[in-house]
Design a protein around this motif. Structure first.
Motif, mmCIF file in Angstrom:
data_model
loop_
_atom_site.group_PDB
_atom_site.id
_atom_site.type_symbol
_atom_site.label_atom_id
_atom_site.label_comp_id
_atom_site.label_asym_id
_atom_site.label_seq_id
_atom_site.Cartn_x
_atom_site.Cartn_y
_atom_site.Cartn_z
ATOM 1 N N LEU A 143 0.925 -1.204 0.074
ATOM 2 C CA LEU A 143 0.044 0.130 0.030
ATOM 3 C C LEU A 143 0.907 1.108 0.080
ATOM 4 C CD1 LEU A 143 -3.012 1.033 0.345
ATOM 5 C CD2 LEU A 143 -2.522 1.067 2.866
ATOM 6 N N SER A 185 3.111 3.407 3.212
ATOM 7 C CA SER A 185 2.517 2.516 4.473
ATOM 8 C C SER A 185 3.687 1.600 5.080
ATOM 9 C CB SER A 185 1.591 1.452 3.954
ATOM 10 O OG SER A 185 1.839 0.507 3.360
ATOM 11 N N ARG A 222 8.746 -1.095 4.835
ATOM 12 C CA ARG A 222 9.799 -1.843 5.758
ATOM 13 C C ARG A 222 10.063 -3.199 5.125
ATOM 14 N NH1 ARG A 222 7.616 -1.108 11.743
ATOM 15 N NH2 ARG A 222 5.529 -2.091 10.493
ATOM 16 N N ARG A 281 -4.166 4.173 -1.400
ATOM 17 C CA ARG A 281 -5.024 4.443 -0.505
ATOM 18 C C ARG A 281 -6.355 5.697 -1.010
ATOM 19 N NH1 ARG A 281 -3.161 4.442 5.033
ATOM 20 N NH2 ARG A 281 -1.038 4.025 5.382
ATOM 21 N N LEU A 341 -8.009 5.210 3.706
ATOM 22 C CA LEU A 341 -7.835 3.605 3.895
ATOM 23 C C LEU A 341 -7.607 2.927 2.685
ATOM 24 C CD1 LEU A 341 -11.350 3.438 5.737
ATOM 25 C CD2 LEU A 341 -9.054 3.245 6.844
ATOM 26 N N LYS A 397 -5.399 -4.992 5.655
ATOM 27 C CA LYS A 397 -4.180 -3.968 5.818
ATOM 28 C C LYS A 397 -2.873 -4.255 5.075
ATOM 29 C CE LYS A 397 -6.432 -2.297 9.431
ATOM 30 N NZ LYS A 397 -6.984 -1.203 9.741
ATOM 31 N N SER A 398 -1.841 -3.300 5.099
ATOM 32 C CA SER A 398 -0.757 -3.686 4.383
ATOM 33 C C SER A 398 0.311 -3.687 5.479
ATOM 34 C CB SER A 398 -0.561 -2.704 3.326
ATOM 35 O OG SER A 398 0.974 -2.806 2.835
ATOM 36 N N PRO A 399 1.264 -4.551 5.521
ATOM 37 C CA PRO A 399 1.827 -5.294 4.450
ATOM 38 C C PRO A 399 1.175 -6.766 4.413
ATOM 39 C CG PRO A 399 3.496 -5.383 6.232
ATOM 40 C CD PRO A 399 2.431 -4.326 6.481
ATOM 41 N N SER A 421 3.904 -6.899 10.127
ATOM 42 C CA SER A 421 4.933 -6.684 9.649
ATOM 43 C C SER A 421 6.098 -7.651 10.587
ATOM 44 C CB SER A 421 5.362 -5.463 9.440
ATOM 45 O OG SER A 421 4.558 -4.549 10.278
ATOM 46 N N PHE A 479 9.823 2.452 11.044
ATOM 47 C CA PHE A 479 8.285 3.237 10.880
ATOM 48 C C PHE A 479 7.754 4.098 11.765
ATOM 49 C CE2 PHE A 479 3.848 3.588 10.195
ATOM 50 C CZ PHE A 479 3.750 3.744 8.587
HETATM 51 N N1 LIG Z 1 0.568 -3.941 13.067
HETATM 52 C C1 LIG Z 1 0.332 -4.122 11.712
HETATM 53 C C2 LIG Z 1 -0.213 -2.696 11.296
HETATM 54 C C3 LIG Z 1 -0.950 -2.750 9.814
HETATM 55 C C4 LIG Z 1 -1.619 -1.524 9.304
HETATM 56 O O1 LIG Z 1 -2.486 -0.801 10.163
HETATM 57 N N2 LIG Z 1 -1.285 -1.187 8.066
HETATM 58 C C5 LIG Z 1 -1.985 0.198 7.710
HETATM 59 C C6 LIG Z 1 -0.727 0.765 6.633
HETATM 60 S S1 LIG Z 1 0.532 1.416 7.551
HETATM 61 C C7 LIG Z 1 -2.879 0.226 6.725
HETATM 62 O O2 LIG Z 1 -3.142 -1.071 5.991
HETATM 63 N N3 LIG Z 1 -4.115 0.861 6.763
HETATM 64 C C8 LIG Z 1 -4.944 1.100 5.840
HETATM 65 C C9 LIG Z 1 -6.208 0.776 6.409
HETATM 66 O O3 LIG Z 1 -6.367 0.398 7.530
HETATM 67 O O4 LIG Z 1 -7.340 0.560 5.578
HETATM 68 C C10 LIG Z 1 1.476 -4.401 10.886
HETATM 69 O O5 LIG Z 1 2.554 -3.918 11.565
HETATM 70 O O6 LIG Z 1 1.352 -4.924 9.851
#
Ligand SMILES: N[C@@H](CCC(=O)N[C@@H](CS)C(=O)NCC(=O)O)C(=O)O
Length: 223
Positions: A7, A10, A14, A33, A39, A52-54, A66, A178
């Motif tokens: 994404l 995001s 990493r 997004r 989102l 969610k990504s990654p 991650s 991050f």
């Molecule tokens: N703790 C998870 C967090 C994943 C997360 O919140 N990713 C965010 C991007 S930084 C995301 O996908 N946000 C978009 C959404 O919630 O729709 C990880 O480290 O992978």
């Protein structure tokens, strides 16, 4: 072939960086997004239920989170690289920072993002004064002191060793990138914490970090 479901802007940046550090071949499947809500698009939910990504796909393994992805890649493809040997103090610190990044460092930084947006975002004029007072109190009373305490703590740790696990760069530095970048963008990290700023400059200077930015495309931390 390893596939990173990536994404823009995001945490998946990493994972690209780790893959570059390990010199592994990979493909990127890109997601954008929503410009209004920020989102991820619903298509990401077809890869993993949380959307969610990654998300990493490697053969029959599909993995989100991650920290888990980093542990998987190091275990499966690392050949002993970027992880201190088991049974050493470095390994204990490595594990600690790998978990600290998402478990402790990110929550107040995400809250900062949300409450900043409540303060600034559009809303009916008659609710705005109240929303601002509440957001301001939560930020001053809880979020900002927590971020400041964490940054002081990390600064003190980096006074003792150049990298998070010890003398050598490791995947714990990648995982910590991050929250440190997020703190620089939205949490008040600046020259008053010189060790952290120096650490940021050193990761930015790494060739694999730059290559990952080139492959990943747009990367700026949301504010
Ligand atoms: N703790 C998870 C967090 C994943 C997360 O919140 N990713 C965010 C991007 S930084 C995301 O996908 N946000 C978009 C959404 O919630 O729709 C990880 O480290 O992978």
């Amino acid at each position: 072939m390893i596939i990173v479901h990536h994404l823009n802007n995001s945490r998946s940046q990493r994972v690209l960086w780790l893959l570059e550090e390990l010199g592994l071949d990979y493909d990127i499947k890109r997601y954008q997004r929503d410009p209004k809500t920020l989102l991820a698009p619903p298509a990401l939910r077809e890869v993993h239920p949380l959307g969610k990504s990654p998300v990493l796909a490697d053969g029959d393994v599909t993995l989100a989170e991650s920290g888990a992805i980093i542990e998987y890649l190091i275990e499966r493809h690392g050949n002993g690289r970027l992880r201190p040997p088991a049974g050493t103090p470095e390994r204990v610190r490595y594990t600690y920072w790998l978990h600290f990044a998402e478990g402790s460092a990110m929550p107040p930084l995400v809250m900062k993002l949300v409450f900043d947006r409540i303060e600034k975002g559009p809303m009916p004029f008659f609710v705005r004064p109240l929303a601002r007072v509440i957001a301001g109190r939560v930020k001053k009373g809880f979020i900002e002191p927590n971020i400041a305490r964490q940054l002081d703590y990390i600064e003190a740790e980096l006074e003792q060793r150049p990298w998070f696990a010890g003398a050598d760069f490791s995947a714990a530095d990648i995982q910590m990138s991050f929250p440190v970048e997020a703190a620089a963008a939205r949490g008040g990290l600046d020259a008053r914490r010189p060790r952290l700023m120096d650490w940021l400059a050193r990761i930015h200077a790494r060739e694999p970090y730059r290559r990952a930015l080139e492959r990943g495309g747009e990367f700026s931390i949301l504010t």
